[in-house]
Design a protein around this motif. Structure first.
Motif, PDB file in Angstrom:
ATOM      1  N   LEU A 112      20.346 -31.234   3.283  1.00 30.26           N
ATOM      2  CA  LEU A 112      20.349 -32.356   4.228  1.00 30.26           C
ATOM      3  C   LEU A 112      18.982 -32.617   4.859  1.00 30.26           C
ATOM      4  O   LEU A 112      18.561 -33.776   4.922  1.00 30.26           O
ATOM      5  N   PRO A 113      18.238 -31.605   5.309  1.00 30.71           N
ATOM      6  CA  PRO A 113      16.891 -31.916   5.800  1.00 30.71           C
ATOM      7  C   PRO A 113      15.978 -32.469   4.702  1.00 30.71           C
ATOM      8  O   PRO A 113      15.109 -33.298   4.986  1.00 30.71           O
ATOM      9  N   LEU A 114      16.198 -32.070   3.450  1.00 24.70           N
ATOM     10  CA  LEU A 114      15.431 -32.663   2.354  1.00 24.70           C
ATOM     11  C   LEU A 114      15.747 -34.148   2.263  1.00 24.70           C
ATOM     12  O   LEU A 114      14.848 -34.977   2.119  1.00 24.70           O
ATOM     13  N   GLY A 115      17.042 -34.475   2.372  1.00 29.23           N
ATOM     14  CA  GLY A 115      17.445 -35.882   2.356  1.00 29.23           C
ATOM     15  C   GLY A 115      16.830 -36.654   3.501  1.00 29.23           C
ATOM     16  O   GLY A 115      16.261 -37.733   3.313  1.00 29.23           O
ATOM     17  N   LYS A 116      16.887 -36.073   4.696  1.00 31.51           N
ATOM     18  CA  LYS A 116      16.341 -36.742   5.881  1.00 31.51           C
ATOM     19  C   LYS A 116      14.828 -36.926   5.769  1.00 31.51           C
ATOM     20  O   LYS A 116      14.291 -37.930   6.234  1.00 31.51           O
ATOM     21  N   SER A 117      14.151 -35.985   5.121  1.00 30.39           N
ATOM     22  CA  SER A 117      12.690 -36.073   4.980  1.00 30.39           C
ATOM     23  C   SER A 117      12.266 -37.191   4.026  1.00 30.39           C
ATOM     24  O   SER A 117      11.113 -37.594   4.026  1.00 30.39           O
ATOM     25  N   GLY A 118      13.194 -37.639   3.187  1.00 27.97           N
ATOM     26  CA  GLY A 118      12.882 -38.691   2.221  1.00 27.97           C
ATOM     27  C   GLY A 118      12.521 -38.197   0.836  1.00 27.97           C
ATOM     28  O   GLY A 118      12.397 -39.005  -0.087  1.00 27.97           O
ATOM     29  N   VAL A 119      12.373 -36.883   0.646  1.00 28.65           N
ATOM     30  CA  VAL A 119      11.924 -36.391  -0.663  1.00 28.65           C
ATOM     31  C   VAL A 119      12.995 -36.516  -1.746  1.00 28.65           C
ATOM     32  O   VAL A 119      12.678 -36.450  -2.937  1.00 28.65           O
ATOM     33  N   LEU A 120      14.251 -36.714  -1.342  1.00 24.96           N
ATOM     34  CA  LEU A 120      15.322 -36.837  -2.333  1.00 24.96           C
ATOM     35  C   LEU A 120      15.707 -38.289  -2.628  1.00 24.96           C
ATOM     36  O   LEU A 120      16.645 -38.530  -3.399  1.00 24.96           O
ATOM     37  N   GLY A 122      16.529 -41.443  -4.259  1.00 27.32           N
ATOM     38  CA  GLY A 122      16.665 -41.806  -5.657  1.00 27.32           C
ATOM     39  C   GLY A 122      16.750 -40.638  -6.623  1.00 27.32           C
ATOM     40  O   GLY A 122      16.780 -40.828  -7.833  1.00 27.32           O
ATOM     41  N   ARG A 123      16.796 -39.418  -6.093  1.00 27.31           N
ATOM     42  CA  ARG A 123      16.843 -38.227  -6.945  1.00 27.31           C
ATOM     43  C   ARG A 123      18.231 -37.601  -6.896  1.00 27.31           C
ATOM     44  O   ARG A 123      18.982 -37.814  -5.955  1.00 27.31           O
ATOM     45  N   LYS A 124      18.544 -36.795  -7.892  1.00 27.47           N
ATOM     46  CA  LYS A 124      19.853 -36.148  -7.901  1.00 27.47           C
ATOM     47  C   LYS A 124      19.812 -34.846  -7.107  1.00 27.47           C
ATOM     48  O   LYS A 124      18.829 -34.093  -7.152  1.00 27.47           O
ATOM     49  N   ALA A 125      20.899 -34.614  -6.370  1.00 28.20           N
ATOM     50  CA  ALA A 125      21.017 -33.409  -5.548  1.00 28.20           C
ATOM     51  C   ALA A 125      22.484 -33.203  -5.210  1.00 28.20           C
ATOM     52  O   ALA A 125      23.317 -34.080  -5.435  1.00 28.20           O
ATOM     53  N   GLU A 141      23.929 -40.908   2.339  1.00 24.70           N
ATOM     54  CA  GLU A 141      23.362 -41.867   3.301  1.00 24.70           C
ATOM     55  C   GLU A 141      21.833 -41.874   3.278  1.00 24.70           C
ATOM     56  O   GLU A 141      21.210 -42.818   3.741  1.00 24.70           O
ATOM     57  N   PHE A 142      21.230 -40.815   2.737  1.00 21.46           N
ATOM     58  CA  PHE A 142      19.769 -40.744   2.615  1.00 21.46           C
ATOM     59  C   PHE A 142      19.301 -41.303   1.263  1.00 21.46           C
ATOM     60  O   PHE A 142      18.196 -40.995   0.817  1.00 21.46           O
ATOM     61  N   ASN A 143      20.161 -42.115   0.605  1.00 22.23           N
ATOM     62  CA  ASN A 143      19.842 -42.722  -0.693  1.00 22.23           C
ATOM     63  C   ASN A 143      19.594 -41.698  -1.791  1.00 22.23           C
ATOM     64  O   ASN A 143      18.676 -41.842  -2.600  1.00 22.23           O
ATOM     65  N   VAL A 144      20.424 -40.654  -1.779  1.00 22.64           N
ATOM     66  CA  VAL A 144      20.337 -39.587  -2.770  1.00 22.64           C
ATOM     67  C   VAL A 144      21.419 -39.819  -3.825  1.00 22.64           C
ATOM     68  O   VAL A 144      22.524 -40.253  -3.515  1.00 22.64           O
ATOM     69  N   ASP A 145      21.090 -39.523  -5.072  1.00 22.21           N
ATOM     70  CA  ASP A 145      22.054 -39.583  -6.170  1.00 22.21           C
ATOM     71  C   ASP A 145      22.853 -38.270  -6.129  1.00 22.21           C
ATOM     72  O   ASP A 145      22.492 -37.293  -6.786  1.00 22.21           O
ATOM     73  N   VAL A 146      23.915 -38.252  -5.325  1.00 24.41           N
ATOM     74  CA  VAL A 146      24.677 -37.020  -5.086  1.00 24.41           C
ATOM     75  C   VAL A 146      25.531 -36.674  -6.306  1.00 24.41           C
ATOM     76  O   VAL A 146      26.281 -37.507  -6.810  1.00 24.41           O
TER      77      VAL A 146
END
Length: 193
Positions: A112-120, A122-125, A141-146
């Motif tokens: 979740l902090p990775l998502g909040k930081s923006g590094v994820l 468009g990436r899968k996680a 919600e952080f635009n991550v490809d979950v």
């Protein structure tokens, strides 16, 4: 291949210790050059179930250039995990590691902090998947490809479901720091095969 193991307030001890043990076995029994430096916002960090640990360094002492990987165990909201996980200083540290394409390994909600930081973006996680998958919804919600899978790897970033995946993440980190063959030696020695 030095790893910074970051203990945020309210971290889970099982998710913290797996990095210490897997990389410790690799160093101690096989001579792999994979030292671990522990870090926190303070010198003493209290875990989810109120177990205090002393870390080697505080966040102010860290220069990302000195490390090859960042390992982050998850933790519990009720014990203050997100107070430090969402601190801008920590989010900046994550951004620095990713900008340099260094390995970032997380267990459970540490994604979740990775998502909040923006590094994820468009990436899968992946992240914690039980209890109506509410943590996965937060990550999305952080635009991550979950991905609803135990361990997800996207280039330099490793994320995972829950405590059950902890050893798998630590072995994946060891593999990225060394080689698949060297990781397999340690994995078998620890009884995981």
């Amino acid at each position: 291949m030095k790893t910074l193991l970051f203990a945020l307030k309210g971290f889970e001890t099982m998710e913290f210790s797996v990095f210490v043990d897997v990389l410790g076995w690799a160093r101690n029994d096989y001579g792999y050059d994979v030292p671990v430096v522990t870090c926190g916002f303070q010198k003493e960090v209290t875990s989810t179930f109120n177990v205090p640990i002393l870390v080697d360094k505080t966040i102010e002492e860290i220069n990302s250039n000195d490390y090859d990987a960042l390992a982050i165990p998850g933790g519990f909201e009720e014990f203050g995990f997100y107070e430090e996980a969402y601190d801008e200083r920590f989010l900046n540290l994550i951004r620095e590691f990713d900008k340099q394409q260094k390995i970032i390994a997380t267990i459970c909600v540490a994604a979740l902090p990775l998502g909040k930081s923006g590094v994820l973006t468009g990436r899968k996680a992946t992240t914690y998947h039980l209890r109506d998958a509410y943590r996965q919804k937060q990550l999305k919600e952080f635009n991550v490809d979950v991905r609803n899978e135990p361990i997800a790897v996207d280039k330099n970033i490793i994320t995972s479901y829950c405590p059950e995946t902890a050893a798998g993440v630590a072995f994946k980190l060891l593999e990225k720091l060394t080689s698949i063959e060297q990781m397999e030696v340690v994995k078998q020695a620890m009884g995981f095969k």
